[in-house]
Scaffold this active site. Structure first.
Site, PDB file in Angstrom:
ATOM      1  N   TYR A 295       0.822  -1.214   0.000  1.00 32.30           N
ATOM      2  CA  TYR A 295       0.000   0.000   0.000  1.00 32.30           C
ATOM      3  C   TYR A 295       0.857   1.266   0.000  1.00 32.30           C
ATOM      4  CZ  TYR A 295      -4.236  -2.661   0.084  1.00 32.30           C
ATOM      5  OH  TYR A 295      -5.251  -3.503  -0.308  1.00 32.30           O
TER       6      TYR A 295
ATOM      7  N   ARG B  65       1.658   1.876  -3.537  1.00 30.09           N
ATOM      8  CA  ARG B  65       0.525   2.423  -4.305  1.00 30.09           C
ATOM      9  C   ARG B  65       0.228   3.853  -3.872  1.00 30.09           C
ATOM     10  NH1 ARG B  65      -3.982  -1.937  -3.682  1.00 30.09           N
ATOM     11  NH2 ARG B  65      -5.148  -0.539  -5.069  1.00 30.09           N
TER      12      ARG B  65
ATOM     13  N   HIS C 290     -14.661   1.530  -2.485  1.00 28.18           N
ATOM     14  CA  HIS C 290     -13.650   0.688  -1.837  1.00 28.18           C
ATOM     15  C   HIS C 290     -12.682   1.497  -0.979  1.00 28.18           C
ATOM     16  CE1 HIS C 290     -14.558  -2.257  -5.346  1.00 28.18           C
ATOM     17  NE2 HIS C 290     -15.482  -2.286  -4.422  1.00 28.18           N
TER      18      HIS C 290
ATOM     19  N   CYS D 131      -7.666   2.169  12.562  1.00 28.41           N
ATOM     20  CA  CYS D 131      -7.151   1.151  13.480  1.00 28.41           C
ATOM     21  C   CYS D 131      -7.615  -0.216  13.014  1.00 28.41           C
ATOM     22  CB  CYS D 131      -7.652   1.414  14.906  1.00 28.41           C
ATOM     23  SG  CYS D 131      -6.988   0.216  16.074  1.00 28.41           S
TER      24      CYS D 131
ATOM     25  N   CYS E 282     -11.936  -0.168  18.211  1.00 23.92           N
ATOM     26  CA  CYS E 282     -11.260   1.085  18.604  1.00 23.92           C
ATOM     27  C   CYS E 282     -11.880   2.241  17.837  1.00 23.92           C
ATOM     28  CB  CYS E 282      -9.759   0.995  18.319  1.00 23.92           C
ATOM     29  SG  CYS E 282      -8.922   2.607  18.304  1.00 23.92           S
TER      30      CYS E 282
ATOM     31  N   CYS F  37      -1.794   2.649  16.028  1.00 28.66           N
ATOM     32  CA  CYS F  37      -2.977   3.472  16.311  1.00 28.66           C
ATOM     33  C   CYS F  37      -2.690   4.428  17.467  1.00 28.66           C
ATOM     34  CB  CYS F  37      -4.173   2.583  16.682  1.00 28.66           C
ATOM     35  SG  CYS F  37      -5.613   3.570  17.138  1.00 28.66           S
TER      36      CYS F  37
ATOM     37  N   CYS G  65      -5.688   3.675  20.556  1.00 27.21           N
ATOM     38  CA  CYS G  65      -5.613   2.530  21.476  1.00 27.21           C
ATOM     39  C   CYS G  65      -4.152   2.150  21.732  1.00 27.21           C
ATOM     40  CB  CYS G  65      -6.388   1.337  20.924  1.00 27.21           C
ATOM     41  SG  CYS G  65      -5.672   0.647  19.423  1.00 27.21           S
TER      42      CYS G  65
HETATM   43  C1  BV8 Z   1     -18.076  -8.309   0.129  1.00 27.07           C
HETATM   44  C2  BV8 Z   1      -9.772  -2.020  -2.505  1.00 27.07           C
HETATM   45  C3  BV8 Z   1     -19.254  -9.466   1.609  1.00 27.07           C
HETATM   46  C4  BV8 Z   1      -8.518  -2.666  -2.035  1.00 27.07           C
HETATM   47  C5  BV8 Z   1     -11.035  -3.694  -3.773  1.00 27.07           C
HETATM   48  C6  BV8 Z   1     -20.806 -12.152  -5.784  1.00 27.07           C
HETATM   49  C7  BV8 Z   1     -20.294 -13.005  -6.698  1.00 27.07           C
HETATM   50  C8  BV8 Z   1     -18.957 -13.417  -6.589  1.00 27.07           C
HETATM   51  C9  BV8 Z   1     -18.104 -12.936  -5.565  1.00 27.07           C
HETATM   52  C10 BV8 Z   1     -18.624 -12.090  -4.669  1.00 27.07           C
HETATM   53  C11 BV8 Z   1     -19.970 -11.705  -4.764  1.00 27.07           C
HETATM   54  N1  BV8 Z   1     -20.202 -10.870  -3.751  1.00 27.07           N
HETATM   55  C12 BV8 Z   1     -19.055 -10.730  -3.003  1.00 27.07           C
HETATM   56  C13 BV8 Z   1     -18.083 -11.470  -3.553  1.00 27.07           C
HETATM   57  C14 BV8 Z   1     -16.730 -11.570  -3.064  1.00 27.07           C
HETATM   58  C15 BV8 Z   1     -15.838 -10.406  -3.550  1.00 27.07           C
HETATM   59  C16 BV8 Z   1     -15.734 -10.425  -5.046  1.00 27.07           C
HETATM   60  O1  BV8 Z   1     -16.406  -9.710  -5.740  1.00 27.07           O
HETATM   61  N2  BV8 Z   1     -14.808 -11.259  -5.512  1.00 27.07           N
HETATM   62  C17 BV8 Z   1     -14.551 -11.298  -6.966  1.00 27.07           C
HETATM   63  C18 BV8 Z   1     -13.049 -11.316  -7.163  1.00 27.07           C
HETATM   64  C19 BV8 Z   1     -15.187 -12.488  -7.571  1.00 27.07           C
HETATM   65  N3  BV8 Z   1     -16.372  -9.135  -3.106  1.00 27.07           N
HETATM   66  C20 BV8 Z   1     -15.982  -8.711  -1.887  1.00 27.07           C
HETATM   67  O2  BV8 Z   1     -15.254  -9.336  -1.140  1.00 27.07           O
HETATM   68  C21 BV8 Z   1     -16.555  -7.370  -1.439  1.00 27.07           C
HETATM   69  N4  BV8 Z   1     -17.042  -7.507  -0.100  1.00 27.07           N
HETATM   70  O3  BV8 Z   1     -18.694  -8.874  -0.720  1.00 27.07           O
HETATM   71  O4  BV8 Z   1     -18.357  -8.408   1.424  1.00 27.07           O
HETATM   72  C22 BV8 Z   1     -19.681  -9.382   2.926  1.00 27.07           C
HETATM   73  C23 BV8 Z   1     -21.009  -9.568   3.099  1.00 27.07           C
HETATM   74  C24 BV8 Z   1     -21.442  -9.543   4.372  1.00 27.07           C
HETATM   75  C25 BV8 Z   1     -20.521  -9.368   5.407  1.00 27.07           C
HETATM   76  C26 BV8 Z   1     -19.186  -9.187   5.174  1.00 27.07           C
HETATM   77  C27 BV8 Z   1     -18.728  -9.182   3.901  1.00 27.07           C
HETATM   78  C28 BV8 Z   1     -15.444  -6.296  -1.365  1.00 27.07           C
HETATM   79  C29 BV8 Z   1     -14.853  -6.077  -2.688  1.00 27.07           C
HETATM   80  C30 BV8 Z   1     -13.860  -4.900  -2.622  1.00 27.07           C
HETATM   81  C31 BV8 Z   1     -12.428  -5.361  -2.589  1.00 27.07           C
HETATM   82  N5  BV8 Z   1     -11.513  -4.226  -2.665  1.00 27.07           N
HETATM   83  N6  BV8 Z   1     -10.229  -2.598  -3.788  1.00 27.07           N
HETATM   84  C32 BV8 Z   1      -7.349  -2.379  -2.946  1.00 27.07           C
HETATM   85  O5  BV8 Z   1      -7.532  -1.693  -3.968  1.00 27.07           O
HETATM   86  O6  BV8 Z   1      -6.245  -2.813  -2.609  1.00 27.07           O
HETATM   87  S1  BV8 Z   1     -11.506  -4.399  -5.287  1.00 27.07           S
HETATM   88  C33 BV8 Z   1     -10.316  -3.851  -6.449  1.00 27.07           C
HETATM   89  O7  BV8 Z   1     -10.330  -4.833  -7.458  1.00 27.07           O
HETATM   90  C34 BV8 Z   1     -10.621  -2.557  -7.150  1.00 27.07           C
HETATM   91  O8  BV8 Z   1     -11.148  -1.597  -6.291  1.00 27.07           O
HETATM   92  C35 BV8 Z   1     -11.614  -3.006  -8.225  1.00 27.07           C
HETATM   93  O9  BV8 Z   1     -12.906  -3.104  -7.693  1.00 27.07           O
HETATM   94  C36 BV8 Z   1     -11.135  -4.406  -8.531  1.00 27.07           C
HETATM   95  C37 BV8 Z   1     -10.296  -4.417  -9.769  1.00 27.07           C
HETATM   96  O10 BV8 Z   1     -11.183  -4.345 -10.844  1.00 27.07           O
HETATM   97  P1  BV8 Z   1     -10.994  -3.193 -11.958  1.00 27.07           P
HETATM   98  O11 BV8 Z   1     -10.901  -1.860 -11.282  1.00 27.07           O
HETATM   99  O12 BV8 Z   1     -12.006  -3.420 -12.963  1.00 27.07           O
HETATM  100  O13 BV8 Z   1      -9.510  -3.461 -12.531  1.00 27.07           O
HETATM  101  P2  BV8 Z   1      -9.038  -4.662 -13.471  1.00 27.07           P
HETATM  102  O14 BV8 Z   1      -7.565  -4.582 -13.499  1.00 27.07           O
HETATM  103  O15 BV8 Z   1      -9.715  -5.909 -13.081  1.00 27.07           O
HETATM  104  O16 BV8 Z   1      -9.604  -4.262 -14.917  1.00 27.07           O
HETATM  105  C38 BV8 Z   1      -9.145  -3.087 -15.536  1.00 27.07           C
HETATM  106  C39 BV8 Z   1     -10.054  -2.899 -16.741  1.00 27.07           C
HETATM  107  O17 BV8 Z   1      -9.697  -1.687 -17.388  1.00 27.07           O
HETATM  108  C40 BV8 Z   1      -9.937  -3.998 -17.791  1.00 27.07           C
HETATM  109  O18 BV8 Z   1     -11.228  -4.271 -18.279  1.00 27.07           O
HETATM  110  C41 BV8 Z   1      -9.065  -3.365 -18.880  1.00 27.07           C
HETATM  111  O19 BV8 Z   1      -9.383  -3.880 -20.146  1.00 27.07           O
HETATM  112  C42 BV8 Z   1      -9.491  -1.923 -18.769  1.00 27.07           C
HETATM  113  N7  BV8 Z   1      -8.494  -0.926 -19.183  1.00 27.07           N
HETATM  114  C43 BV8 Z   1      -7.133  -0.982 -19.001  1.00 27.07           C
HETATM  115  N8  BV8 Z   1      -6.561   0.176 -19.462  1.00 27.07           N
HETATM  116  C44 BV8 Z   1      -7.586   0.957 -19.909  1.00 27.07           C
HETATM  117  C45 BV8 Z   1      -8.819   0.261 -19.724  1.00 27.07           C
HETATM  118  N9  BV8 Z   1     -10.014   0.783 -20.068  1.00 27.07           N
HETATM  119  C46 BV8 Z   1     -10.010   2.046 -20.609  1.00 27.07           C
HETATM  120  N10 BV8 Z   1      -8.868   2.781 -20.791  1.00 27.07           N
HETATM  121  C47 BV8 Z   1      -7.647   2.279 -20.459  1.00 27.07           C
HETATM  122  N11 BV8 Z   1      -6.538   2.994 -20.666  1.00 27.07           N
END
Ligand code: BV8
Length: 343
Positions: free
Chosen positions: A75, A78, A129, A137, A142, A213, A216
């Site tokens: 992080y 990033r 996100h 924390c 906390c 933190c 705490c």
């Molecule tokens: C939760 C922060 C539940 C951290 C991120 C339903 C079905 C299946 C799975 C799940 C579901 N519901 C929940 C899940 C589980 C999970 C999930 O979705 N898993 C996936 C992998 C299958 N979801 C979660 O865990 C979520 N929480 O569901 O909680 C819960 C319920 C009750 C109680 C407790 C919990 C939380 C999800 C959030 C995770 N955190 N980010 C960090 O950044 O470090 S997600 C992170 O990954 C990003 O924020 C973003 O969302 C994702 C990446 O995706 P993209 O941004 O699209 O990036 P990617 O590289 O994949 O694609 C880039 C695109 O751009 C491509 O298409 C490419 O072609 C294009 N591109 C490239 N260059 C260009 C371009 N387009 C235009 N111009 C360009 N120049």
């Protein structure tokens, strides 16, 4: 705008522009592709790997529990990159659309802070996100949180190791142009060694040197982002529900619904630079569609344009080129100061 890389069929642009101009309620769901032209790697870019780790596997509570030093280094890297990056014309275009269309709401998956830095009106962008620049924390009970912490590094131990040899040497090693360009763009953002490259040694950071933190005093601070398996911020979810549940003040006398207030339609949904794989973010486009929206997908990769339907648009190309162009009829020409791309 060089049309070679971008594909904008005049008929598509015409029908899209007509629909945009008569649209009031618009939703955008951007992902990492929105910031790609600012030099920030996407999750799937470079194979979705940071060093030899799957980026999504580092973005989990489990990874932080087992190796907080490594996750903090991920992080801190990033934060460093994002702080050295600049918003691109697509960030500015969305910010300008928000000023022109008060019912335009952006549901951003990005934690890089570039939309807020492009002056996007704060009440019209929801950071689904979280943000790299919030810290909290690790002990939820906390409750300590600190927003907009732009210290780089956040603690001395997390500094990006200085670079003796010029990055240029490294990028020169890579054959193909696009990767060269991406490497150069990325290299420009790193004031130090590119530690996303596993061949670059990084120190093992003792827990005592990590941010703690101040409330705490026992637990560590963690990045204020939503990790996989964690729920999105309550306030963000309720604001989004409030937007989608907004009802039309004019009771709909006709169609036998006895003057009940109907939920307001959504007219248009812009899905920008996302692989639409992460939920609940990936579900908002179909929610908007179920409320009457036509969908426009902007992506460099057609295979990531999920379930396009009759009446939708797919604009192939770099978001930084396409978004300002397709919104031009409403937002005007991008200002000179906004026409900067990284590297
Ligand atoms: C939760 C922060 C539940 C951290 C991120 C339903 C079905 C299946 C799975 C799940 C579901 N519901 C929940 C899940 C589980 C999970 C999930 O979705 N898993 C996936 C992998 C299958 N979801 C979660 O865990 C979520 N929480 O569901 O909680 C819960 C319920 C009750 C109680 C407790 C919990 C939380 C999800 C959030 C995770 N955190 N980010 C960090 O950044 O470090 S997600 C992170 O990954 C990003 O924020 C973003 O969302 C994702 C990446 O995706 P993209 O941004 O699209 O990036 P990617 O590289 O994949 O694609 C880039 C695109 O751009 C491509 O298409 C490419 O072609 C294009 N591109 C490239 N260059 C260009 C371009 N387009 C235009 N111009 C360009 N120049």
């Amino acid at each position: 705008m060089d049309y070679r890389s971008a594909f904008l069929s005049p008929s598509d642009l015409e029908s899209f522009t007509a629909h945009l101009q008569r649209s009031q309620r618009i939703v955008a769901v951007p992902g990492a592709g929105l910031s790609a032209s600012s030099g920030l790697p996407t999750f799937r870019g470079a194979g979705g790997l940071w060093r030899n780790y799957n980026a999504t596997s580092l973005a989990t509570p489990g990874a932080f529990r087992s190796d907080p030093g490594l996750v903090w280094m991920f992080y801190s890297y990033r934060r460093h990159m994002s702080l050295n990056a600049k918003p691109n014309p697509a960030h500015y275009a969305l910010a300008e659309l928000a000023r022109r269309k008060p019912e335009f709401l952006t549901l951003s998956q990005n934690v890089d802070g570039l939309s807020p830095r492009a002056g996007h009106p704060a009440d019209q962008v929801k950071l689904l996100h979280g943000s790299l620049f919030d810290v909290k924390c690790e002990d939820e009970s906390c409750g300590y949180i600190r927003r907009d912490d732009f210290d780089d590094p956040i603690v001395p131990a997390l500094a990006i190791p200085a670079d003796e040899s010029s990055m240029a040497e490294q990028s020169k090693a890579r054959p193909d142009q696009a990767l060269q360009a991406a490497m150069a763009r990325k290299a420009a953002l790193i004031k130090g060694l590119d530690i996303s490259d596993a061949s670059i040694p990084i120190p093992t950071i003792p827990r005592s040197s990590l941010p703690h933190c101040p409330k705490c005093k026992t637990s560590l601070l963690r990045p204020g982002v939503v990790w996989f398996g964690e729920m999105l911020p309550e306030a963000v979810l309720s604001d989004i529900d409030a937007y989608f549940d907004e009802v039309d003040p004019k009771p709909q006398a006709e169609a036998g619904n006895k003057g009940h207030m109907q939920p307001k339609k959504v007219d248009l949904c812009l899905v920008i630079g996302t692989s639409s794989q992460v939920y609940p973010a990936a579900g908002y486009a179909s929610q908007a569609r179920s409320m009457g929206a036509r969908v426009a997908v902007i992506n460099t990769d057609p295979s990531d344009a999920r379930d396009l339907q009759e009446g939708d648009w797919f604009f192939k190309g770099d978001a930084a080129d396409i978004v300002p162009e397709i919104l031009k009829s409403v937002i005007g020409e991008p200002k000179a100061s906004e026409v900067g791309k990284a590297g």
